[in-house]
Motif scaffolding. Structure first.
Motif, mmCIF file in Angstrom:
data_model
loop_
_atom_site.group_PDB
_atom_site.id
_atom_site.type_symbol
_atom_site.label_atom_id
_atom_site.label_comp_id
_atom_site.label_asym_id
_atom_site.label_seq_id
_atom_site.Cartn_x
_atom_site.Cartn_y
_atom_site.Cartn_z
ATOM 1 N N ALA A 1 65.939 16.215 7.270
ATOM 2 C CA ALA A 1 66.162 15.031 6.435
ATOM 3 C C ALA A 1 66.988 13.994 7.181
ATOM 4 C CB ALA A 1 66.840 15.432 5.132
ATOM 5 N N LEU A 2 67.981 14.466 7.922
ATOM 6 C CA LEU A 2 68.795 13.529 8.704
ATOM 7 C C LEU A 2 67.897 12.757 9.669
ATOM 8 C CD1 LEU A 2 71.717 12.623 9.490
ATOM 9 C CD2 LEU A 2 71.690 14.421 11.201
ATOM 10 N N ILE A 3 66.994 13.495 10.307
ATOM 11 C CA ILE A 3 66.113 12.857 11.285
ATOM 12 C C ILE A 3 65.099 11.945 10.589
ATOM 13 C CG2 ILE A 3 64.280 13.355 12.940
ATOM 14 C CD1 ILE A 3 65.946 15.797 13.796
ATOM 15 N N ALA A 4 64.514 12.448 9.511
ATOM 16 C CA ALA A 4 63.541 11.622 8.799
ATOM 17 C C ALA A 4 64.199 10.338 8.304
ATOM 18 C CB ALA A 4 62.950 12.402 7.622
ATOM 19 N N GLY A 5 65.424 10.481 7.773
ATOM 20 C CA GLY A 5 66.139 9.298 7.304
ATOM 21 C C GLY A 5 66.433 8.333 8.426
ATOM 22 N N SER A 6 66.705 8.887 9.614
ATOM 23 C CA SER A 6 67.035 7.983 10.719
ATOM 24 C C SER A 6 65.804 7.188 11.157
ATOM 25 C CB SER A 6 67.656 8.755 11.893
ATOM 26 O OG SER A 6 66.694 9.577 12.511
ATOM 27 N N TYR A 7 64.597 7.686 10.876
ATOM 28 C CA TYR A 7 63.402 6.866 11.089
ATOM 29 C C TYR A 7 63.196 5.887 9.936
ATOM 30 C CZ TYR A 7 61.592 9.647 15.017
ATOM 31 O OH TYR A 7 61.418 10.239 16.227
ATOM 32 N N PHE A 8 63.315 6.420 8.725
ATOM 33 C CA PHE A 8 62.960 5.620 7.557
ATOM 34 C C PHE A 8 63.853 4.380 7.439
ATOM 35 C CE2 PHE A 8 62.963 4.802 2.900
ATOM 36 C CZ PHE A 8 61.611 4.583 2.739
ATOM 37 N N TRP A 9 65.149 4.552 7.644
ATOM 38 C CA TRP A 9 66.048 3.405 7.494
ATOM 39 C C TRP A 9 66.357 2.725 8.819
ATOM 40 C CZ3 TRP A 9 67.038 7.528 3.912
ATOM 41 C CH2 TRP A 9 66.781 7.169 2.589
ATOM 42 N N PHE A 10 65.688 3.188 9.885
ATOM 43 C CA PHE A 10 65.891 2.555 11.190
ATOM 44 C C PHE A 10 65.673 1.046 11.157
ATOM 45 C CE2 PHE A 10 64.637 1.302 15.467
ATOM 46 C CZ PHE A 10 65.608 1.910 16.246
ATOM 47 N N PRO A 11 64.562 0.573 10.583
ATOM 48 C CA PRO A 11 64.360 -0.885 10.542
ATOM 49 C C PRO A 11 65.445 -1.602 9.737
ATOM 50 C CG PRO A 11 62.623 0.273 9.313
ATOM 51 C CD PRO A 11 63.394 1.305 10.063
ATOM 52 N N LYS A 12 65.953 -0.956 8.710
ATOM 53 C CA LYS A 12 67.012 -1.600 7.918
ATOM 54 C C LYS A 12 68.290 -1.711 8.729
ATOM 55 C CE LYS A 12 66.673 -3.076 4.673
ATOM 56 N NZ LYS A 12 66.451 -4.525 4.527
ATOM 57 N N ILE A 13 68.612 -0.631 9.418
ATOM 58 C CA ILE A 13 69.896 -0.582 10.125
ATOM 59 C C ILE A 13 69.878 -1.463 11.374
ATOM 60 C CG2 ILE A 13 71.457 0.956 11.411
ATOM 61 C CD1 ILE A 13 70.602 3.192 9.452
ATOM 62 N N THR A 14 68.762 -1.432 12.099
ATOM 63 C CA THR A 14 68.745 -2.137 13.383
ATOM 64 C C THR A 14 68.018 -3.471 13.313
ATOM 65 O OG1 THR A 14 66.660 -1.132 14.041
ATOM 66 C CG2 THR A 14 68.668 0.055 14.634
ATOM 67 N N GLY A 15 67.183 -3.660 12.299
ATOM 68 C CA GLY A 15 66.361 -4.873 12.261
ATOM 69 C C GLY A 15 65.143 -4.775 13.159
ATOM 70 N N ARG A 16 64.934 -3.610 13.772
ATOM 71 C CA ARG A 16 63.780 -3.424 14.651
ATOM 72 C C ARG A 16 62.977 -2.210 14.225
ATOM 73 N NH1 ARG A 16 64.314 -6.548 19.189
ATOM 74 N NH2 ARG A 16 66.374 -7.481 19.383
ATOM 75 N N MET A 17 61.745 -2.133 14.745
ATOM 76 C CA MET A 17 60.884 -1.026 14.349
ATOM 77 C C MET A 17 60.835 0.008 15.469
ATOM 78 S SD MET A 17 59.541 -0.442 11.576
ATOM 79 C CE MET A 17 58.673 0.944 10.922
ATOM 80 N N TYR A 18 60.860 1.264 15.079
ATOM 81 C CA TYR A 18 60.691 2.346 16.066
ATOM 82 C C TYR A 18 59.223 2.428 16.447
ATOM 83 C CZ TYR A 18 58.991 4.914 12.029
ATOM 84 O OH TYR A 18 58.284 5.296 10.935
ATOM 85 N N HIS A 19 58.924 3.204 17.462
ATOM 86 C CA HIS A 19 57.551 3.370 17.919
ATOM 87 C C HIS A 19 56.862 4.431 17.064
ATOM 88 C CE1 HIS A 19 54.117 4.199 20.455
ATOM 89 N NE2 HIS A 19 54.420 3.123 21.170
ATOM 90 N N GLU A 20 55.877 3.989 16.275
ATOM 91 C CA GLU A 20 55.299 4.878 15.257
ATOM 92 C C GLU A 20 54.591 6.082 15.889
ATOM 93 O OE1 GLU A 20 55.499 4.301 11.604
ATOM 94 O OE2 GLU A 20 55.100 6.406 11.997
#
Ligand code: HEM
Ligand code: CU
Ligand code: CU
Lengths: 190, 256, 603
Positions: free
Chosen positions: C454-473
């Motif tokens: 869950a920690l990892i999934a959350g770090s993807y899910f809210w990544f765009p919110k926290i950083t303003g950028r998108m991770y590599h899907e």
């Protein structure tokens, strides 16, 4: 525009602040209750209701009265500032601190005596040390907090409509008293 | 989109997938041998419990897996984030069924294997033989009824209900013989007990499940705090025990 | 950087002063238990004062105006910053780092365990490494999600501008580095070899590093208590207009429930460790049989904390995963109220099951049946969480995104974790399985498979919110599969070795277990390598990733209605909540009224 909305926020926050402070303090007490509960249950689990003959019952009873008295003076300090009576605040806070210190000295004396009869190497002695130490530590922090508030009070802080510092510390003091009201029978009466 | 026809079709398909998984997994479970060999009556009781829990656990596990597989295959959207699913907020029949089934399962396993297993294990407080076992860093000392103190091998008679009275001289250890499935901690200042009724002959040399292994972390020697176990015929045991008194006792003292 | 340097210096000065004063007063060596204790306490105070408690806070106690350190940009993260979003990121980065460090230790252990016999770690070193790994990972699981997402998201989700006590919040975080320093410097004093559970009498008689363990863990407990207190108060008093209890996002409910638990029961861990410290340093005899003490007392106190603690770990994980599932399945959270009731059922029952860890401890046998019954009962409220998750997936419009893939892996793992928990709750089977690798596999399925996923999934899910950028899907999905498969390959064989007689916490084992152990070791290295993909993807994307839409998931909860990252104080205008957060698919439904100036003024 944004500014005025910010002001609305500030208003909302000013309203929720006292609520938050009080709730936070009560939650802290709830948490501390569990700490005391752990130590108290350790006493009953490990040494049942055994208690040594040599306990200084009169002294402990006297200290209980001292501490309860200090709760009254703490209460009076709070009502004083609520009515704008700074003199009263200072007087009653000072009395509370003195009673708290008297309690600490008394407990220290009792402890010195007790350690002869039931040293920490015995199980009752272990529990005695832990509970008296835990509670004494709380009284000590209470005295320090009272002293900080007293100092702020003499410097002109706190008003009848804004005395959270006093309220908080007085509530804490009541809590510490209440803890003693449970610890005293745990160690001396059962 | 939320027509009940689609709903029913999906439900039936998931049901079939679930059934298939259950059948396959149960068949697998009954055809593979996962548990170690049983060397004692207690092992049978405990393995029965293990089996029953697995038989009941497989449908639960399969249900989740079936739902996941089906959802991954069937409920994937084309990637259009604006398209919402059917607004099913809750369903009382589903919630009630779910609660009834999970509660029934919990009650069932509490009774059997739970309480039933416990009762079987505790059925008989008598013992034909009592052996005192003392743990210390990092070895076991077994004292037999004739006073023999043994450190290098725990020899036990077959078909005999044995009570082990366990304690420790220093810190926590735990008495565990995997082949018997019995375990009890060795606690300083306390005597704990555990029963085993060996039913099969064997020795550590043939099967590592026949070892008295310390199972509670006790420092450097914990992993190797092992005493080989050997189950022998009753007569052989009596002879062996008598031998220990004459031959081993002085030697053990010298070692201590 | 200044505050950090000040903190380190004052911390060191405090430590040396404490230890030295103790020696001056009572003699003895500066590395004995008492000196280390006082050193640690003064060091901790020095550290806190240095990092900013003095400037931003304690000055007020002396009638002086507070003057918090000002910093901007990335330097904010190294100061006593009270912005809950900064604190959330501090927690996230800290605990992902600790996770990787603990994982690295696990790889060293698996190297030793790849073959029977002693390879390169002697048993003593192995035990100490195992103990360090355990406590670091437990800390990550306890504080990772609550610290990172609890701080970052709770105020955003309920429409508040910050936590109720921002300075307490900053202190909760800044208590963590001394915990890490204390634990990691324990080897200087001989380290600790009693596992994360620290059972006495071993933890009373072993080397001095145990004292650092005790002090660090008590400090960690203090941080958890303060953090929990903050979240509970925030949710109770700072919700935006219209954010009634019935409209709270599920993650807020989960964090709230976990915080209530954490706030109360963590004291029992502190108490049990204090008693060990007293046995070591003050000559008491709580756990030593010679003076009439009782080793089992510790186990009762410890598990009274540590069983509920597993729910402190997993409740926030439930919250994260249900958020992800709901938003990415684009359906209302199925049976929302029932799920919330499930959370509280878990909280209530979790304090009444602790002795299931003690079926073989020698405690009174009359306790066995009741604790078995209560433990098995807890699977009923836990089942309701599964009902919510599966019911939401059912007929959803699943968005095939990394967090949802991880949610599938999570459901799979946690099912195995929960079912194997039943074998351990059953007295008969637990007598055999207790303290074997079966237990190790069980709790890795629940903690790694449940909480860390869950920690990892959350770090993807809210990544765009926290950083303003998108991770590599695509890389994200590769990692999701890698993690799920790798994790299962490592831990499935460990069930088998446990059942067949391999006990836990050992550097060496009988030849018989060689095969599965070698397999698990190889799989562990594969799993470990996968984390390069994880760290690489997120680190690279944080700096170079494409700019993300403020609401890439089209999600309805409040945090997604703000720019990414949200500005300081979050809401320029007071949000007004008018509907349920998860009414996907219901025509005309709204969660938040448009954040117009009028909307703000009205409130
Ligand atoms: C239905 C759910 C669960 C049940 C019935 C259950 C049951 C148990 C039992 C009975 C034990 C004791 C095993 C033993 O030492 O013999 C145990 C151990 C453990 N469980 Fe669970 N569990 C469940 C869920 C969880 C969850 C959600 C977590 C964490 C997120 C968790 C973490 C642990 C840990 C860390 C241990 C081992 C502690 C140690 O000895 O170091 N469990 N579980
Ligand atoms: Cu051991
Ligand atoms: Cu538990």
């Amino acid at each position: 525009m944004a500014l005025s909305a910010g002001a609305a926020h500030e208003r909302a926050e000013a309203l929720s602040r006292p609520r938050a402070n009080r709730l936070g303090l009560w939650l802290f007490f709830a948490s501390e209750t569990f700490l005391f509960a752990a130590f108290i249950s350790a006493r009953f689990v490990s040494s049942g209701t055994y208690k040594p003959e040599e306990l200084n019952q009169p002294l402990a009873l006297f200290l209980t009265v001292v501490l309860l008295g200090s709760s009254i003076s703490a209460y009076l300090a709070e009502t004083s500032i609520a009515h704008g009576n700074r003199q009263g605040l200072i007087r009653y806070l000072s009395i509370t601190i003195l009673l708290g210190l008297a309690f600490l000295v008394g407990v220290g004396f009792e402890f010195k005596e007790a350690i002869e009869y039931f040293p920490p190497e015995t199980i009752y002695g272990s529990n005695f040390l832990a509970l008296i130490g835990l509670h004494g530590f709380h009284v000590f922090t209470g005295v320090v907090a009272l002293a900080v508030v007293l100092r702020l009070g003499t410097k002109g802080h706190f008003e009848p409509d804004d005395y959270w510092g006093v309220e908080g510390v007085v509530k804490y003091w009541h809590f510490v008293d209440l803890a003693w009201v449970v610890i005293f029978p745990t160690l001396y009466l059962f | 989109m939320n027509d009940s026809g689609g709903y029913k079709r999906d439900a039936i398909r998931v049901g079939l997938l679930w059934l298939a998984l259950v059948v396959v997994l149960e068949v697998v479970w009954f055809s593979v041998e996962i548990l170690p060999r049983q060397y004692a009556e207690e092992a049978r009781i405990i393995d029965d419990a293990f089996n029953l829990l697995t038989i009941l656990g497989i449908p639960v596990f399969s249900f989740v897996v079936a739902m996941l597989i089906y959802a991954a295959l069937r409920f994937r959207s084309g990637g259009d984030a604006s398209q919402d699913g059917p607004p099913i907020k809750t369903s009382t029949p589903v919630v009630v069924t779910w609660l009834v089934v999970t509660t029934a399962l919990a009650v069932f396993i509490l009774i059997n294997p739970g309480l039933v297993g416990l009762a079987e294990l505790r059925a008989n407080p008598d013992a034909d033989l009592v052996i005192e076992v003392e743990g210390q860093r990092w070895q076991w000392v077994a004292t037999y009824p004739n006073g023999a103190e043994v450190r290098d091998e725990l020899v036990l008679p077959v078909d005999t209900r044995i009570k082990f009275e366990v304690t420790s001289v220093d810190i926590l250890h735990s008495f565990w013989v995997p082949g018997f499935r019995t375990k009890i901690d060795a606690v300083p200042g306390l005597t704990t007990s555990v029963y085993a009724t060996p039913t099969e002959l064997g020795s550590f040399a043939e099967d590592s499940a026949l070892r008295l292994q310390c199972a509670e972390l006790c420092g450097i020697g914990h992993a190797r705090m092992v005493m080989p176990v050997r189950v022998v015929e009753k007569a052989e045991f009596q002879a062996w025990m008598a031998d220990q008194l004459t031959a081993e006792a002085p030697a053990a003292e010298g070692r201590g | 950087m200044r505050p950090l340097i000040r903190a380190v210096v004052l911390g060191l000065v405090g430590y040396v002063a404490g230890a030295w004063l103790t020696v001056a007063v009572r003699g003895g060596s500066p590395s004995d238990d008492v000196a280390v204790t006082f050193g640690f306490i003064l060091g901790l105070i020095g550290w806190l004062m240095g990092i900013g408690v003095w400037n931003a806070w304690a000055r007020e106690w002396f009638g002086l105006p507070a003057k918090p350190d000002q910093a901007t940009g990335w330097q904010r993260y190294l100061t006593f910053n009270t912005d809950h979003k900064v604190i959330g990121v501090q927690y996230l980065v800290t605990f992902i780092t600790v996770l990787l460090l603990g994982g690295f230790m696990a790889l060293i252990m698996r190297w030793e365990l790849a073959n029977p016999g002693q390879d390169f770690l002697d048993p003593d070193t192995y035990n100490k490494l195992m103990s360090m790994h355990g406590i670091l990972m437990i800390a990550t699981a306890v504080a990772g999600i609550l610290g990172a997402f609890g701080n970052y998201l709770v105020p955003l989700m309920i429409g508040a501008r910050d936590m109720a006590f921002p300075r307490v919040n900053a202190m909760s975080f800044w208590l963590i580095p001394p915990v890490a320093i204390g634990l990691l410097s324990a080897p200087l004093l001989g380290s600790f070899d009693s596992g994360w559970t620290a059972y006495p009498p071993l933890s009373v008689v072993n080397e001095g590093g145990q004292v650092l363990f005790i002090l660090a863990v008590i400090t960690f407990g203090l941080s958890s208590i303060l953090g929990g207190l903050n979240i509970v108060t925030t949710v109770a008093t700072m919700r935006a207009p219209g954010m009634s209890w019935g409209r709270l996002p599920i993650f807020v409910w989960a964090a709230f429930a976990a915080s209530v638990l954490s706030l109360l029961i963590t004291q029992f861990f502190a108490a049990s460790l204090i008693l060990i410290l007293l046995d070591r340093a003050a000559g008491t005899t709580f756990f030593l049989a010679e003076g009439g003490g009782d080793a089992l007392l510790y186990q009762h106190l410890f598990w009274f904390y540590s069983h509920p603690a597993v729910y402190i770990m997993v409740l926030p994980a439930f919250g994260v995963m249900l958020e992800i599932i709901t938003h990415l399945a684009r359906k209302p959270l199925f049976a929302y109220k029932v799920v919330v009731a499930g959370f509280w059922g878990i909280v209530g029952l979790s304090v009444a099951v602790w002795a299931h860890h003690m079926f073989t401890s020698g405690m009174a046998e009359s306790l066995h049946a009741p604790f078995m019954a209560l433990t098995e009962a807890i699977s009923i409220p836990t089942g309701l969480v599964f009902l919510g998750a599966l019911g939401t997936l059912w007929q959803g419009r699943l968005q095939s995104k990394t967090p949802l893939w991880l949610a599938f892996g999570w459901l799979f793992n946690f099912t195995i974790g929960g079912i194997t928990g039943i074998y351990l709750a059953d007295v008969a089977t637990d007598i055999h399985l207790q303290d074997t690798y079966f237990v190790v596999a069980h709790f890795h399925y629940t903690i790694v498979g449940g909480t860390i996923f869950a920690l990892i999934a959350g770090s993807y899910f809210w990544f765009p919110k926290i950083t303003g950028r998108m991770y590599h899907e695509r890389l994200g999905k590769i990692f999701a599969v890698w993690l799920t498969v790798g994790f299962n390959l490592v831990f499935i064989p460990l069930f088998w070795v446990g059942i067949n007689g391999m006990n836990r916490r050992i550097a060496d084992y009988p030849e018989f277990f060689a095969g599965p152990n070698a397999f698990a070791s190889v799989a562990a290295y594969i799993l470990g390598a996968g984390f390069l993909l994880y760290a690489g993807n997120l680190l690279w994307s944080a700096r170079r990733g494409p700019a993300a839409d403020p609401n890439p998931w089209g999600a309805r909860t409040l945090e997604w209605q703000l720019p990414s990252p949200p500005p300081e104080h979050n809401f320029p205008l007071l949000p007004e909540v008018v509907g349920h957060p998860y009414d996907y698919g219901i025509p005309g439904s709204v969660h938040v009224a448009p954040m117009t100036p009028e909307g703000g003024e009205e409130a």
